[in-house]
Design a protein around this motif. Structure first.
Motif, PDB file in Angstrom:
ATOM      1  N   ALA A 180       0.798  -1.223   0.000  1.00 48.26           N
ATOM      2  CA  ALA A 180       0.000   0.000   0.000  1.00 48.26           C
ATOM      3  C   ALA A 180       0.831   1.275   0.000  1.00 48.26           C
ATOM      4  N   LEU A 181       2.073   1.207   0.470  1.00 46.85           N
ATOM      5  CA  LEU A 181       2.913   2.399   0.513  1.00 46.85           C
ATOM      6  C   LEU A 181       3.775   2.399  -0.741  1.00 46.85           C
ATOM      7  N   LYS A 182       3.317   3.040  -1.776  1.00 50.91           N
ATOM      8  CA  LYS A 182       3.966   2.962  -3.078  1.00 50.91           C
ATOM      9  C   LYS A 182       5.183   3.870  -3.150  1.00 50.91           C
ATOM     10  N   ALA A 183       6.185   3.427  -3.900  1.00 47.34           N
ATOM     11  CA  ALA A 183       7.393   4.240  -4.106  1.00 47.34           C
ATOM     12  C   ALA A 183       7.571   4.460  -5.591  1.00 47.34           C
ATOM     13  N   ASN A 184       8.096   5.642  -5.952  1.00 48.36           N
ATOM     14  CA  ASN A 184       8.393   5.863  -7.355  1.00 48.36           C
ATOM     15  C   ASN A 184       9.820   5.431  -7.636  1.00 48.36           C
ATOM     16  N   ASN A 185      10.301   5.715  -8.842  1.00 47.68           N
ATOM     17  CA  ASN A 185      11.623   5.219  -9.246  1.00 47.68           C
ATOM     18  C   ASN A 185      12.762   6.172  -8.926  1.00 47.68           C
ATOM     19  N   LYS A 186      12.479   7.312  -8.289  1.00 51.40           N
ATOM     20  CA  LYS A 186      13.506   8.313  -8.019  1.00 51.40           C
ATOM     21  C   LYS A 186      13.856   8.313  -6.537  1.00 51.40           C
ATOM     22  N   ASP A 187      15.060   7.863  -6.202  1.00 57.37           N
ATOM     23  CA  ASP A 187      15.539   7.858  -4.825  1.00 57.37           C
ATOM     24  C   ASP A 187      14.653   7.033  -3.908  1.00 57.37           C
ATOM     25  N   ASN A 188      13.893   6.072  -4.464  1.00 58.24           N
ATOM     26  CA  ASN A 188      12.968   5.285  -3.654  1.00 58.24           C
ATOM     27  C   ASN A 188      12.024   6.177  -2.855  1.00 58.24           C
ATOM     28  N   ALA A 189      11.625   7.308  -3.431  1.00 54.20           N
ATOM     29  CA  ALA A 189      10.748   8.248  -2.735  1.00 54.20           C
ATOM     30  C   ALA A 189       9.313   7.726  -2.749  1.00 54.20           C
ATOM     31  N   PHE A 190       8.630   7.821  -1.603  1.00 51.86           N
ATOM     32  CA  PHE A 190       7.242   7.408  -1.544  1.00 51.86           C
ATOM     33  C   PHE A 190       6.385   8.435  -2.273  1.00 51.86           C
ATOM     34  N   THR A 191       5.382   7.962  -3.021  1.00 47.11           N
ATOM     35  CA  THR A 191       4.524   8.876  -3.753  1.00 47.11           C
ATOM     36  C   THR A 191       3.581   9.612  -2.822  1.00 47.11           C
ATOM     37  N   PHE A 192       3.339   9.098  -1.615  1.00 51.10           N
ATOM     38  CA  PHE A 192       2.585   9.816  -0.605  1.00 51.10           C
ATOM     39  C   PHE A 192       2.977   9.234   0.745  1.00 51.10           C
ATOM     40  N   LEU A 193       2.810  10.028   1.771  1.00 54.71           N
ATOM     41  CA  LEU A 193       3.089   9.523   3.101  1.00 54.71           C
ATOM     42  C   LEU A 193       2.361  10.382   4.121  1.00 54.71           C
ATOM     43  N   ASN A 194       1.615   9.728   4.997  1.00 49.45           N
ATOM     44  CA  ASN A 194       1.033  10.412   6.146  1.00 49.45           C
ATOM     45  C   ASN A 194       0.930   9.396   7.285  1.00 49.45           C
ATOM     46  N   PRO A 195       0.871   9.848   8.528  1.00 47.64           N
ATOM     47  CA  PRO A 195       0.866   8.921   9.667  1.00 47.64           C
ATOM     48  C   PRO A 195      -0.252   7.885   9.607  1.00 47.64           C
ATOM     49  N   LYS A 196      -1.417   8.276   9.100  1.00 44.04           N
ATOM     50  CA  LYS A 196      -2.532   7.330   9.036  1.00 44.04           C
ATOM     51  C   LYS A 196      -2.205   6.166   8.109  1.00 44.04           C
ATOM     52  N   THR A 197      -1.647   6.470   6.949  1.00 43.51           N
ATOM     53  CA  THR A 197      -1.251   5.421   6.003  1.00 43.51           C
ATOM     54  C   THR A 197      -0.185   4.529   6.603  1.00 43.51           C
ATOM     55  N   LEU A 198       0.795   5.154   7.254  1.00 43.13           N
ATOM     56  CA  LEU A 198       1.897   4.402   7.838  1.00 43.13           C
ATOM     57  C   LEU A 198       1.408   3.450   8.914  1.00 43.13           C
ATOM     58  N   LYS A 199       0.516   3.912   9.783  1.00 39.02           N
ATOM     59  CA  LYS A 199       0.003   3.067  10.869  1.00 39.02           C
ATOM     60  C   LYS A 199      -0.731   1.839  10.335  1.00 39.02           C
ATOM     61  N   ALA A 200      -1.458   2.036   9.240  1.00 38.14           N
ATOM     62  CA  ALA A 200      -2.273   0.935   8.697  1.00 38.14           C
ATOM     63  C   ALA A 200      -1.457  -0.056   7.879  1.00 38.14           C
ATOM     64  N   LEU A 201      -0.229   0.303   7.530  1.00 37.63           N
ATOM     65  CA  LEU A 201       0.580  -0.561   6.679  1.00 37.63           C
ATOM     66  C   LEU A 201       0.931  -1.864   7.393  1.00 37.63           C
ATOM     67  N   GLU A 202       0.804  -2.959   6.688  1.00 35.35           N
ATOM     68  CA  GLU A 202       1.146  -4.277   7.236  1.00 35.35           C
ATOM     69  C   GLU A 202       2.534  -4.686   6.763  1.00 35.35           C
ATOM     70  N   ILE A 203       3.379  -5.093   7.706  1.00 34.61           N
ATOM     71  CA  ILE A 203       4.762  -5.475   7.389  1.00 34.61           C
ATOM     72  C   ILE A 203       5.116  -6.780   8.101  1.00 34.61           C
ATOM     73  N   PRO A 204       6.099  -7.522   7.578  1.00 38.93           N
ATOM     74  CA  PRO A 204       6.559  -8.740   8.275  1.00 38.93           C
ATOM     75  C   PRO A 204       7.277  -8.356   9.577  1.00 38.93           C
ATOM     76  N   ILE A 205       7.032  -9.095  10.644  1.00 32.98           N
ATOM     77  CA  ILE A 205       7.681  -8.856  11.933  1.00 32.98           C
ATOM     78  C   ILE A 205       8.535 -10.074  12.283  1.00 32.98           C
ATOM     79  N   PRO A 206       9.846 -10.025  12.039  1.00 32.40           N
ATOM     80  CA  PRO A 206      10.721 -11.167  12.327  1.00 32.40           C
ATOM     81  C   PRO A 206      10.877 -11.373  13.842  1.00 32.40           C
ATOM     82  N   PRO A 207      11.303 -12.565  14.258  1.00 36.42           N
ATOM     83  CA  PRO A 207      11.609 -12.801  15.672  1.00 36.42           C
ATOM     84  C   PRO A 207      12.663 -11.805  16.154  1.00 36.42           C
ATOM     85  N   MET A 208      12.601 -11.447  17.432  1.00 37.51           N
ATOM     86  CA  MET A 208      13.485 -10.427  17.966  1.00 37.51           C
ATOM     87  C   MET A 208      14.956 -10.817  17.838  1.00 37.51           C
TER      88      MET A 208
END
Length: 390
Positions: free
Chosen positions: A319-347
């Motif tokens: 859901a957090l898309k990046a463009n091809n320049k400097d790996n810059a995100f095309t948008f970013l706000n705290p609400k989007t970031l909080k909702a993003l699902e990511i893998p959580i490896p063992p500590m």
């Protein structure tokens, strides 16, 4: 004393325009399309045709006119310039060497960029009058070429050091992939959880910087409590050198924006989504308007893993898309970031990566300091050239 001439007296300035036809591959009649990346030295990726377009040759200089990179100067390119670029054509090429003028203008990037940002427009753009008022020493063309050769050698040393630095940084990315795999595939079957679940409960998990009404320009002082900005947040690297400061009294009003070691700082201007781990060397500092601060619950999610994930593989995070320049995100706000699902490896795996990163960061820090020294030397040489002292 060497006589000086203003840039506006020796060049003709012409703004580019959006091409009527743009192609992904070269076609008959099309020319390389020169945009921001190409001005910075990248190989052209697109080709354009426009009968009324503005062309440049290797003898011309180009300057990025609009946007976060306004003031970037390049030369030696050949093609059709886009709307964010302007051409500077030397009126008397028998008197002025393109590389000499180009390198001296490149040394003024920070000045030009700061002036563009200070104009108050929604999109920064170069101040034409100040650009044309830049003074150059009036010296023989043969002397210009000698000075340009000196600056070219100094720049070559910088580039080689930077390549070594980038190879070391690539090692970290390879180590990350080895330990955790591609997050889009999640080959190790790590739990997939929202970022919100791993934010601190003791401090605000996400905090955007103060709005203009809370921190006005006239409230900045020459020395005091640092205010970290976009320039302090590089890709996985915190630059602990502040340009803006506030008083102790203002800090008390804005303490909710305080930065502590281990906080994650994210840019929301310029290269949106660029992030790093804060490593302030003093106890009190705050974020500026254009940053977001993230505080993680480190018992379950370490900043080192979090930042590496977003720095090395942003384009693999759904859901957090990046463009091809400097790996810059095309948008970013705290609400989007909080909702993003990511893998959580063992500590234990996160800790292993953290220790590896700390060892590598030590070497990168030394190389970064060497690069800063070389940059200072290059700037010194450039300024001496401006004064006609080389």
């Amino acid at each position: 004393m060497t006589k000086a001439v203003e840039l506006g007296d020796i060049i003709q300035l012409r703004k580019g325009k959006k091409a009527t036809e743009v192609h992904e591959q070269r076609v008959n009649g099309a020319s390389p399309y020169i945009q921001i990346d190409e001005v910075r030295g990248a190989t052209p990726q697109k080709y354009a045709y426009d009968a009324k377009g503005v062309t440049v040759t290797p003898a011309d200089l180009c300057i990025v006119w609009d946007g976060a990179n306004a003031g970037t100067v390049g030369y030696g390119v050949d093609g059709l310039i886009g709307s964010t670029v302007a051409r500077m054509r030397i009126k008397a090429p028998e008197e002025w060497d393109t590389e000499f003028v180009g390198r001296l203008l490149q040394s003024r990037f920070r000045q030009l960029n700061d002036e563009a940002q200070a104009r108050g427009a929604t999109i920064p753009h170069v101040d034409k009058s100040k650009l044309e008022a830049i003074e150059l020493p009036r010296i023989a063309r043969s002397e210009q070429q000698r000075i340009a050769a000196i600056l070219a050698r100094a720049d070559g040393i910088q580039r080689k050091r930077r390549e070594v630095y980038e190879l070391a940084a690539d090692f970290q990315r390879s180590a990350f992939l080895e330990l955790f795999g591609d997050p889009a595939i999640n080959p190790h079957g790590f739990d997939i959880e929202t970022v919100a679940k791993h934010l601190s409960k003791e401090r605000a998990g996400t905090q955007s910087g103060p709005f203009g009404s809370a921190l006005k320009k006239h409230e900045y002082v020459e020395a005091g409590i640092p205010v970290w900005g976009v320039d302090n947040v590089q890709h996985n690297e915190f630059i602990a050198k502040a340009k803006l400061f506030i008083t102790d009294e203002k800090f008390e009003q804005l303490e909710r924006y305080r930065v502590l070691p281990g906080d994650v700082l994210i840019s929301r201007a310029g290269t949106v989504g660029r992030m790093c781990i804060a490593k302030p060397t003093i106890s009190r500092s705050i974020i500026s308007t254009n940053l977001v601060r993230v505080v993680l619950e480190t018992e379950t999610l370490l900043p080192e893993y979090f930042v590496a994930l977003f720095t090395y593989l942003p384009h693999r995070l759904g859901a957090l898309k990046a463009n091809n320049k400097d790996n810059a995100f095309t948008f970013l706000n705290p609400k989007t970031l909080k909702a993003l699902e990511i893998p959580i490896p063992p500590m234990e795996q996160q800790i292993k990566f953290k220790r590896l990163s700390e060892r590598t960061d030590g070497h990168l820090l030394k190389m970064s300091e060497q690069l800063c020294g070389l940059e200072d030397l290059f700037q010194s040489l450039s300024q001496r050239a401006f004064r006609g002292e080389l």
